[in-house]
Scaffold this active site. Structure first.
Site, PDB file in Angstrom:
ATOM      1  N   GLU A 116       3.468   3.961  -6.475  1.00  0.00           N
ATOM      2  CA  GLU A 116       3.592   2.678  -5.756  1.00  0.00           C
ATOM      3  C   GLU A 116       3.517   1.490  -6.710  1.00  0.00           C
ATOM      4  O   GLU A 116       3.216   0.366  -6.293  1.00  0.00           O
ATOM      5  CB  GLU A 116       2.499   2.554  -4.684  1.00  0.00           C
ATOM      6  N   HIS A 139      -4.346  -0.250  -2.380  1.00  0.00           N
ATOM      7  CA  HIS A 139      -3.718   0.463  -1.268  1.00  0.00           C
ATOM      8  C   HIS A 139      -4.534   1.705  -0.937  1.00  0.00           C
ATOM      9  O   HIS A 139      -5.004   2.397  -1.835  1.00  0.00           O
ATOM     10  CB  HIS A 139      -2.286   0.865  -1.651  1.00  0.00           C
ATOM     11  N   HIS A 141      -5.726   4.562   2.737  1.00  0.00           N
ATOM     12  CA  HIS A 141      -5.364   5.123   4.043  1.00  0.00           C
ATOM     13  C   HIS A 141      -6.567   5.152   4.993  1.00  0.00           C
ATOM     14  O   HIS A 141      -7.003   6.231   5.393  1.00  0.00           O
ATOM     15  CB  HIS A 141      -4.841   6.558   3.874  1.00  0.00           C
ATOM     16  N   GLU A 169     -16.963 -11.558  12.458  1.00  0.00           N
ATOM     17  CA  GLU A 169     -16.691 -12.019  11.092  1.00  0.00           C
ATOM     18  C   GLU A 169     -15.211 -11.976  10.701  1.00  0.00           C
ATOM     19  O   GLU A 169     -14.823 -12.580   9.704  1.00  0.00           O
ATOM     20  CB  GLU A 169     -17.504 -11.193  10.087  1.00  0.00           C
ATOM     21  N   HIS A 210       0.840   4.785   7.897  1.00  0.00           N
ATOM     22  CA  HIS A 210       0.606   5.154   6.495  1.00  0.00           C
ATOM     23  C   HIS A 210      -0.726   4.614   5.967  1.00  0.00           C
ATOM     24  O   HIS A 210      -1.569   5.390   5.539  1.00  0.00           O
ATOM     25  CB  HIS A 210       1.782   4.658   5.634  1.00  0.00           C
TER      26      HIS A 210
HETATM   27 ZN   LIG Z   1      -0.332   5.656   0.533  1.00  0.00          ZN
END
Ligand SMILES: [Zn+2]
Length: 270
Positions: A116, A139, A141, A169, A210
Protein backbone atom coordinates in the site's frame (compact mmCIF):
# COMPACT_ATOMS: atom_id res chain seq x y z
CA UNK A 1 26.61 6.78 15.12
CA UNK A 2 23.91 6.31 17.70
CA UNK A 3 22.00 2.98 17.94
CA UNK A 4 19.04 3.31 15.58
CA UNK A 5 17.01 0.76 17.54
CA UNK A 6 17.02 3.27 20.43
CA UNK A 7 15.97 6.24 18.26
CA UNK A 8 12.70 7.77 19.53
CA UNK A 9 11.02 7.31 16.12
CA UNK A 10 12.03 3.62 16.04
CA UNK A 11 10.96 2.92 19.62
CA UNK A 12 7.59 4.58 18.96
CA UNK A 13 7.10 2.67 15.70
CA UNK A 14 7.84 -0.69 17.37
CA UNK A 15 5.55 0.09 20.31
CA UNK A 16 2.77 1.28 18.02
CA UNK A 17 2.90 -1.76 15.71
CA UNK A 18 2.88 -4.03 18.77
CA UNK A 19 -0.07 -2.16 20.24
CA UNK A 20 -2.00 -2.24 16.95
CA UNK A 21 -1.53 -6.01 16.82
CA UNK A 22 -2.65 -6.30 20.45
CA UNK A 23 -5.82 -4.38 19.58
CA UNK A 24 -6.63 -6.97 16.92
CA UNK A 25 -6.37 -4.43 14.14
CA UNK A 26 -3.59 -6.21 12.21
CA UNK A 27 -4.20 -9.91 11.77
CA UNK A 28 -1.57 -11.86 9.80
CA UNK A 29 0.20 -9.33 7.51
CA UNK A 30 -2.67 -6.83 7.69
CA UNK A 31 -2.00 -3.13 8.17
CA UNK A 32 0.85 -0.77 7.37
CA UNK A 33 2.35 2.40 8.79
CA UNK A 34 4.65 5.06 7.37
CA UNK A 35 6.34 7.89 9.25
CA UNK A 36 8.07 10.87 7.67
CA UNK A 37 11.48 11.26 9.34
CA UNK A 38 13.56 14.35 9.90
CA UNK A 39 16.87 14.26 8.00
CA UNK A 40 18.83 16.02 10.73
CA UNK A 41 17.60 13.56 13.34
CA UNK A 42 18.14 10.54 11.07
CA UNK A 43 21.76 11.34 10.23
CA UNK A 44 22.67 10.87 13.89
CA UNK A 45 21.77 7.20 13.41
CA UNK A 46 22.52 6.38 9.76
CA UNK A 47 25.12 7.17 7.11
CA UNK A 48 22.73 8.71 4.58
CA UNK A 49 25.21 8.26 1.71
CA UNK A 50 25.06 4.45 2.05
CA UNK A 51 22.26 3.12 -0.15
CA UNK A 52 21.73 -0.65 0.16
CA UNK A 53 19.31 -1.04 -2.74
CA UNK A 54 17.13 1.11 -4.98
CA UNK A 55 13.53 -0.07 -5.29
CA UNK A 56 11.14 1.28 -7.96
CA UNK A 57 7.89 2.52 -6.37
CA UNK A 58 5.65 2.15 -9.43
CA UNK A 59 4.13 5.63 -9.04
CA UNK A 60 5.02 9.31 -9.04
CA UNK A 61 4.83 11.45 -5.95
CA UNK A 62 6.36 14.81 -6.77
CA UNK A 63 7.01 16.78 -3.62
CA UNK A 64 8.46 13.83 -1.74
CA UNK A 65 11.92 13.79 -3.35
CA UNK A 66 14.61 13.73 -0.69
CA UNK A 67 12.09 12.78 2.00
CA UNK A 68 12.79 9.88 4.37
CA UNK A 69 10.19 7.38 5.56
CA UNK A 70 10.19 4.63 8.15
CA UNK A 71 7.72 2.10 6.77
CA UNK A 72 6.42 -1.41 7.47
CA UNK A 73 7.33 -4.19 5.03
CA UNK A 74 5.12 -6.02 2.56
CA UNK A 75 3.94 -9.42 3.79
CA UNK A 76 5.31 -8.71 7.27
CA UNK A 77 3.36 -9.45 10.46
CA UNK A 78 2.90 -6.64 12.99
CA UNK A 79 3.22 -9.19 15.79
CA UNK A 80 6.85 -9.80 14.73
CA UNK A 81 7.97 -6.16 14.44
CA UNK A 82 9.16 -5.97 18.05
CA UNK A 83 11.32 -9.10 17.69
CA UNK A 84 12.96 -8.34 14.34
CA UNK A 85 12.52 -4.66 13.53
CA UNK A 86 15.32 -4.62 10.94
CA UNK A 87 13.57 -7.33 8.89
CA UNK A 88 9.99 -6.07 9.24
CA UNK A 89 10.67 -2.33 8.90
CA UNK A 90 12.71 -0.23 6.49
CA UNK A 91 13.91 3.34 6.03
CA UNK A 92 13.79 4.69 2.48
CA UNK A 93 14.55 7.99 0.76
CA UNK A 94 12.41 8.89 -2.25
CA UNK A 95 14.07 10.20 -5.41
CA UNK A 96 13.27 10.88 -9.08
CA UNK A 97 9.78 12.29 -8.55
CA UNK A 98 9.01 9.57 -6.03
CA UNK A 99 9.49 6.83 -8.62
CA UNK A 100 12.52 5.36 -6.80
CA UNK A 101 13.05 4.49 -3.15
CA UNK A 102 16.60 4.19 -1.83
CA UNK A 103 16.80 1.67 0.99
CA UNK A 104 19.02 2.99 3.77
CA UNK A 105 18.14 0.56 6.56
CA UNK A 106 16.03 -2.54 7.19
CA UNK A 107 14.19 -5.10 5.02
CA UNK A 108 17.29 -7.24 5.66
CA UNK A 109 15.71 -10.37 4.17
CA UNK A 110 15.49 -8.72 0.74
CA UNK A 111 11.96 -7.48 1.35
CA UNK A 112 10.44 -4.13 0.52
CA UNK A 113 7.87 -1.60 1.69
CA UNK A 114 4.14 -2.34 2.05
CA UNK A 115 2.07 -3.02 -1.07
CA UNK A 116 0.00 0.00 0.00
CA UNK A 117 3.01 2.31 -0.47
CA UNK A 118 1.18 4.31 -3.20
CA UNK A 119 -1.77 5.07 -0.87
CA UNK A 120 0.66 6.03 1.89
CA UNK A 121 2.87 8.32 -0.15
CA UNK A 122 0.00 9.99 -2.00
CA UNK A 123 -1.77 10.49 1.34
CA UNK A 124 1.34 12.10 2.83
CA UNK A 125 1.39 14.54 -0.09
CA UNK A 126 -2.33 15.31 0.30
CA UNK A 127 -2.26 15.73 4.09
CA UNK A 128 0.86 17.88 4.10
CA UNK A 129 -0.91 20.29 1.76
CA UNK A 130 -3.58 20.71 4.44
CA UNK A 131 -1.27 20.38 7.47
CA UNK A 132 2.49 20.82 6.87
CA UNK A 133 3.08 19.13 10.25
CA UNK A 134 1.54 15.83 9.16
CA UNK A 135 4.07 12.98 9.45
CA UNK A 136 2.14 9.72 9.87
CA UNK A 137 -0.15 7.59 7.70
CA UNK A 138 -1.58 4.45 9.27
CA UNK A 139 -3.76 1.68 7.85
CA UNK A 140 -5.36 -1.21 9.73
CA UNK A 141 -8.44 -3.44 9.95
CA UNK A 142 -10.43 -2.61 13.12
CA UNK A 143 -13.33 -5.07 13.36
CA UNK A 144 -16.17 -2.73 14.31
CA UNK A 145 -15.45 -0.08 11.68
CA UNK A 146 -15.33 -2.87 9.11
CA UNK A 147 -18.55 -4.38 10.43
CA UNK A 148 -20.23 -0.99 10.23
CA UNK A 149 -19.52 -0.76 6.49
CA UNK A 150 -21.76 -3.82 5.97
CA UNK A 151 -24.83 -2.48 7.75
CA UNK A 152 -24.62 1.35 7.62
CA UNK A 153 -24.98 3.64 4.63
CA UNK A 154 -21.59 4.69 3.24
CA UNK A 155 -22.80 8.28 2.83
CA UNK A 156 -19.97 10.24 4.47
CA UNK A 157 -22.15 12.74 6.27
CA UNK A 158 -24.40 10.02 7.70
CA UNK A 159 -21.45 7.78 8.59
CA UNK A 160 -19.72 10.64 10.39
CA UNK A 161 -22.88 11.77 12.21
CA UNK A 162 -23.50 8.23 13.47
CA UNK A 163 -19.95 8.00 14.86
CA UNK A 164 -20.24 11.47 16.46
CA UNK A 165 -23.44 10.30 18.19
CA UNK A 166 -21.79 7.19 19.66
CA UNK A 167 -19.24 8.79 22.03
CA UNK A 168 -19.16 12.34 23.38
CA UNK A 169 -15.46 12.80 22.54
CA UNK A 170 -15.79 11.89 18.85
CA UNK A 171 -16.67 15.31 17.46
CA UNK A 172 -13.79 16.79 19.47
CA UNK A 173 -11.26 14.20 18.24
CA UNK A 174 -12.34 14.15 14.59
CA UNK A 175 -14.38 17.29 13.84
CA UNK A 176 -13.40 16.90 10.16
CA UNK A 177 -15.36 13.63 10.14
CA UNK A 178 -14.72 10.39 8.34
CA UNK A 179 -14.56 10.01 4.58
CA UNK A 180 -15.54 6.71 2.98
CA UNK A 181 -14.35 4.89 -0.12
CA UNK A 182 -16.62 2.22 -1.56
CA UNK A 183 -14.98 -1.18 -2.02
CA UNK A 184 -12.03 -0.97 -4.39
CA UNK A 185 -9.15 -3.26 -5.28
CA UNK A 186 -6.36 -2.62 -2.76
CA UNK A 187 -2.63 -2.29 -3.43
CA UNK A 188 -3.17 -0.23 -6.59
CA UNK A 189 -2.30 3.32 -7.61
CA UNK A 190 -6.05 3.92 -8.20
CA UNK A 191 -6.98 3.28 -4.57
CA UNK A 192 -3.91 5.32 -3.61
CA UNK A 193 -5.14 8.32 -5.59
CA UNK A 194 -8.71 7.96 -4.31
CA UNK A 195 -7.52 7.70 -0.70
CA UNK A 196 -5.28 10.74 -1.07
CA UNK A 197 -8.18 12.72 -2.58
CA UNK A 198 -10.36 11.79 0.43
CA UNK A 199 -7.49 12.80 2.74
CA UNK A 200 -7.79 16.38 1.51
CA UNK A 201 -10.90 16.89 3.65
CA UNK A 202 -10.52 14.44 6.57
CA UNK A 203 -7.80 12.63 8.51
CA UNK A 204 -9.80 9.39 8.52
CA UNK A 205 -10.73 7.46 5.38
CA UNK A 206 -12.70 4.24 5.71
CA UNK A 207 -12.17 1.59 3.05
CA UNK A 208 -15.52 -0.20 2.93
CA UNK A 209 -15.33 -3.93 3.75
CA UNK A 210 -11.57 -3.55 4.31
CA UNK A 211 -10.35 -1.15 6.98
CA UNK A 212 -9.36 2.43 7.69
CA UNK A 213 -6.65 4.99 6.95
CA UNK A 214 -5.65 7.60 9.49
CA UNK A 215 -3.22 10.50 9.25
CA UNK A 216 -1.68 12.69 11.91
CA UNK A 217 1.30 14.58 13.25
CA UNK A 218 2.69 11.66 15.26
CA UNK A 219 2.05 7.98 15.91
CA UNK A 220 0.19 8.59 19.17
CA UNK A 221 -2.20 11.08 17.62
CA UNK A 222 -2.90 8.86 14.60
CA UNK A 223 -3.36 5.74 16.72
CA UNK A 224 -5.70 7.67 19.02
CA UNK A 225 -7.72 8.92 16.08
CA UNK A 226 -8.38 5.41 14.79
CA UNK A 227 -8.90 4.13 18.34
CA UNK A 228 -11.63 6.73 18.95
CA UNK A 229 -13.46 6.03 15.67
CA UNK A 230 -13.23 2.29 16.32
CA UNK A 231 -14.67 2.71 19.84
CA UNK A 232 -17.59 4.66 18.38
CA UNK A 233 -18.15 1.95 15.76
CA UNK A 234 -18.10 -0.65 18.54
CA UNK A 235 -20.89 1.18 20.37
CA UNK A 236 -22.82 1.40 17.12
CA UNK A 237 -22.51 -2.33 16.47
CA UNK A 238 -23.70 -3.02 20.03
CA UNK A 239 -26.84 -0.91 19.64
CA UNK A 240 -27.65 -0.90 15.90
CA UNK A 241 -30.18 -3.72 16.26
CA UNK A 242 -31.87 -2.17 19.33
CA UNK A 243 -34.43 0.65 19.47
CA UNK A 244 -32.57 3.94 20.05
CA UNK A 245 -34.15 5.66 23.08
CA UNK A 246 -31.48 8.33 23.62
CA UNK A 247 -28.75 9.90 21.53
CA UNK A 248 -26.31 12.81 21.43
CA UNK A 249 -28.38 15.54 19.81
CA UNK A 250 -27.15 18.12 17.30
CA UNK A 251 -27.70 20.71 20.02
CA UNK A 252 -25.28 18.77 22.27
CA UNK A 253 -22.78 18.39 19.41
CA UNK A 254 -22.89 22.17 18.89
CA UNK A 255 -22.20 22.69 22.61
CA UNK A 256 -19.17 20.39 22.35
CA UNK A 257 -18.00 22.26 19.27
CA UNK A 258 -18.18 25.59 21.08
CA UNK A 259 -16.76 24.40 24.40
CA UNK A 260 -13.73 22.61 22.92
CA UNK A 261 -13.11 25.18 20.20
CA UNK A 262 -13.35 22.78 17.25
CA UNK A 263 -15.10 23.34 13.90
CA UNK A 264 -17.39 20.53 12.85
CA UNK A 265 -17.30 19.67 9.14
CA UNK A 266 -19.33 22.26 7.25
CA UNK A 267 -22.96 21.19 6.81
CA UNK A 268 -22.67 18.06 8.95
CA UNK A 269 -24.72 19.42 11.88
CA UNK A 270 -28.35 20.37 11.57
ZN1 LIG B 1 -5.52 -3.57 4.53
Amino acid sequence: MKDILKAPFMVEMIRTATNMYAHGWDERNGGNVSVLLDEDELKEYLDLTRVHRTIPTGFEAPGLDGKYFLVTGTGKYFKNVQYEPCKNLGIVRLTENGTQAELLWGFTDGGKFTSEFPAHMMSHVARRRVDPENRVVMHCHPANLLAMTYVHTLDEREFTRTLWQMCTECIVVFPDGVNVLPWMLCGTNEIGRSTAQKMETARLVVWAQHGIYGAGRDLDETFGLIETAEKAAEIYMKIAHLPRVNTITDEALRQLEAHFGVRAREGYLQ
